[in-house]
Design a protein around this motif. Structure first.
Motif, short mmCIF file in Angstrom:
data_model
loop_
_atom_site.label_atom_id
_atom_site.label_comp_id
_atom_site.label_asym_id
_atom_site.label_seq_id
_atom_site.Cartn_x
_atom_site.Cartn_y
_atom_site.Cartn_z
N ALA A 41 3.15 1.42 6.07
CA ALA A 41 2.32 2.59 6.38
C ALA A 41 1.74 2.45 7.79
O ALA A 41 0.55 2.60 8.01
CB ALA A 41 1.20 2.74 5.35
N ILE A 42 2.62 2.16 8.74
CA ILE A 42 2.20 1.82 10.09
C ILE A 42 1.48 2.98 10.78
O ILE A 42 0.63 2.77 11.64
CB ILE A 42 3.43 1.36 10.91
CG1 ILE A 42 3.88 -0.02 10.40
CG2 ILE A 42 3.14 1.29 12.39
CD1 ILE A 42 5.17 -0.52 10.99
N SER A 43 1.81 4.20 10.42
CA SER A 43 1.19 5.35 11.08
C SER A 43 -0.23 5.61 10.62
O SER A 43 -0.93 6.45 11.19
CB SER A 43 2.04 6.61 10.86
OG SER A 43 3.30 6.48 11.48
N ASP A 44 -0.67 4.93 9.57
CA ASP A 44 -2.01 5.14 9.05
C ASP A 44 -2.86 3.90 9.26
O ASP A 44 -2.38 2.87 9.74
CB ASP A 44 -1.94 5.49 7.56
CG ASP A 44 -3.02 6.49 7.15
OD1 ASP A 44 -4.18 6.05 7.02
OD2 ASP A 44 -2.70 7.66 7.00
N LYS A 45 -4.11 3.98 8.90
CA LYS A 45 -5.00 2.82 9.00
C LYS A 45 -4.57 1.76 8.00
O LYS A 45 -4.26 2.08 6.85
CB LYS A 45 -6.45 3.23 8.74
CG LYS A 45 -7.04 4.16 9.80
CD LYS A 45 -8.48 4.49 9.50
CE LYS A 45 -9.07 5.39 10.59
NZ LYS A 45 -10.49 5.75 10.30
N PRO A 46 -4.54 0.49 8.43
CA PRO A 46 -4.12 -0.56 7.50
C PRO A 46 -5.08 -0.73 6.33
O PRO A 46 -6.28 -0.46 6.45
CB PRO A 46 -4.09 -1.81 8.39
CG PRO A 46 -5.00 -1.50 9.54
CD PRO A 46 -4.88 -0.02 9.77
N LEU A 47 -4.52 -1.16 5.24
CA LEU A 47 -5.33 -1.44 4.05
C LEU A 47 -6.18 -2.67 4.31
O LEU A 47 -5.75 -3.62 4.96
CB LEU A 47 -4.38 -1.68 2.86
CG LEU A 47 -4.99 -1.90 1.49
CD1 LEU A 47 -5.77 -0.67 1.04
CD2 LEU A 47 -3.87 -2.21 0.48
N LYS A 48 -7.40 -2.66 3.81
CA LYS A 48 -8.32 -3.79 3.97
C LYS A 48 -8.45 -4.54 2.64
O LYS A 48 -8.54 -3.92 1.59
CB LYS A 48 -9.69 -3.32 4.43
CG LYS A 48 -9.68 -2.60 5.77
CD LYS A 48 -9.27 -3.52 6.90
CE LYS A 48 -9.36 -2.81 8.25
NZ LYS A 48 -8.92 -3.69 9.37
N GLU A 49 -8.45 -5.87 2.74
CA GLU A 49 -8.50 -6.68 1.51
C GLU A 49 -9.77 -6.40 0.69
O GLU A 49 -9.75 -6.52 -0.54
CB GLU A 49 -8.37 -8.17 1.82
CG GLU A 49 -9.39 -8.71 2.82
CD GLU A 49 -8.91 -8.68 4.25
OE1 GLU A 49 -9.44 -9.45 5.06
OE2 GLU A 49 -8.01 -7.87 4.56
N ASP A 50 -10.85 -6.03 1.36
CA ASP A 50 -12.10 -5.74 0.64
C ASP A 50 -11.99 -4.49 -0.23
O ASP A 50 -12.80 -4.30 -1.14
CB ASP A 50 -13.26 -5.57 1.62
CG ASP A 50 -13.62 -6.87 2.32
OD1 ASP A 50 -13.22 -7.93 1.81
OD2 ASP A 50 -14.29 -6.81 3.36
N ASN A 51 -10.99 -3.65 0.07
CA ASN A 51 -10.81 -2.41 -0.68
C ASN A 51 -9.77 -2.55 -1.79
O ASN A 51 -9.38 -1.55 -2.41
CB ASN A 51 -10.39 -1.28 0.26
CG ASN A 51 -11.45 -0.95 1.29
OD1 ASN A 51 -12.64 -1.10 1.02
ND2 ASN A 51 -11.05 -0.52 2.46
N VAL A 52 -9.29 -3.77 -2.00
CA VAL A 52 -8.25 -4.00 -3.00
C VAL A 52 -8.80 -4.87 -4.12
O VAL A 52 -9.24 -6.00 -3.88
CB VAL A 52 -7.01 -4.67 -2.37
CG1 VAL A 52 -5.98 -4.97 -3.45
CG2 VAL A 52 -6.41 -3.78 -1.30
N ASN A 53 -8.74 -4.37 -5.32
CA ASN A 53 -9.13 -5.15 -6.50
C ASN A 53 -7.99 -5.27 -7.50
O ASN A 53 -7.77 -6.33 -8.08
CB ASN A 53 -10.35 -4.52 -7.18
CG ASN A 53 -11.59 -4.56 -6.31
OD1 ASN A 53 -11.99 -5.62 -5.83
ND2 ASN A 53 -12.20 -3.40 -6.08
N THR A 54 -7.24 -4.19 -7.66
CA THR A 54 -6.17 -4.18 -8.66
C THR A 54 -4.84 -3.82 -8.02
O THR A 54 -4.78 -3.36 -6.86
CB THR A 54 -6.47 -3.15 -9.77
OG1 THR A 54 -6.42 -1.83 -9.19
CG2 THR A 54 -7.84 -3.39 -10.38
#
Length: 241
Positions: free
Chosen positions: A59-72
């Motif tokens: 998803a290079i065209s969008d903001k990268p996912l942040k580990e703090d926003n990942v739980n499941t």
């Protein structure tokens, strides 16, 4: 509301990435999307960073996912369902993508990839190119390759679509590497505000039944990394790339 087809596609992407990173034993393994990646999958902080970075690479065209926003696992799937790059294939099970930043403008970087006849002078693993046809939009050629590490020699035939106006280069291989049923992909080019260019390489593929999946993923990932590293060094003026 997320599209159901996008969710199914993203579930497959996440399953492949979990396998590639050694978290699961098969790219077809189904994991309950409600599972907590820390408590139930047992991932440590560095493993989570690697996982999140790999998910974000699709998803290079969008903001990268942040580990703090990942739980499941569901958080990974939903991110890709909403942000997966639109040019990525939807009809093959394996998709890999990577990118690099080059200190050149977009037209210069585009010329690196479009001028395939010059590749043997730049890419160490490309030993020879046999041009077949080129009308400026559609290209056909045979590329002879000396495999990284093993020195194994083989060739692939590529058909390419070139769109200079929108900076698009796509390829398919009617004669793919051994063990591959289908291999296709392409390049994307993003002009950055500071005059540099983000070069993106993506590959999509399917495999014959007796092909080792892990070896195939390693092979394609290796080629993506080597090509991007070489073009970055070349564009930044380094010699002997």
């Amino acid at each position: 509301m997320l599209n159901e087809k996008n969710i199914r596609r993203s579930e497959n992407d996440v399953a492949v990435i979990l396998f590639e990173l050694g978290i699961t034993n098969s790219p077809k393994e189904i994991i309950d999307s409600r599972k907590d990646i820390r408590d139930e999958l047992g991932l440590d902080s560095q493993e989570i960073i690697t996982l999140v970075e790999t998910i974000s690479s699709l998803a290079i065209s969008d903001k990268p996912l942040k580990e703090d926003n990942v739980n499941t696992v569901s958080d990974l799937i939903n991110y890709l369902a909403a942000n997966r790059n639109t040019w990525l294939h939807k009809d093959v099970p394996f998709i890999l993508q990577g990118s690099t930043i080059i200190n050149q403008n977009i037209d210069t970087v585009f010329s690196y990839i479009s001028n395939y006849k010059n590749w043997p002078n730049i890419l160490n693993h490309v030993s020879r190119i046999e041009p077949e046809s080129d009308d400026g939009c559609m290209q056909s050629f045979i590329m002879h390759i000396e495999e990284f590490g093993t020195g194994q020699e083989y060739f692939v035939k590529s058909w390419r679509y070139i769109n200079e106006e929108f900076y698009i280069i796509d390829f398919s291989q009617p004669i793919p590497p051994q063990g591959f049923k289908c291999h296709k992909g392409g390049w994307r080019f993003q002009a950055l505000d500071d005059g540099r260019t983000r070069l993106i390489s993506y590959h999509g593929f399917s495999l014959l039944d007796d092909t080792n999946v892990e070896d195939a993923i390693i092979l394609i990932r290796k080629h993506i990394k080597a090509a991007l590293t070489t073009w970055s060094r070349y564009g930044n003026g380094e010699k002997n790339v």
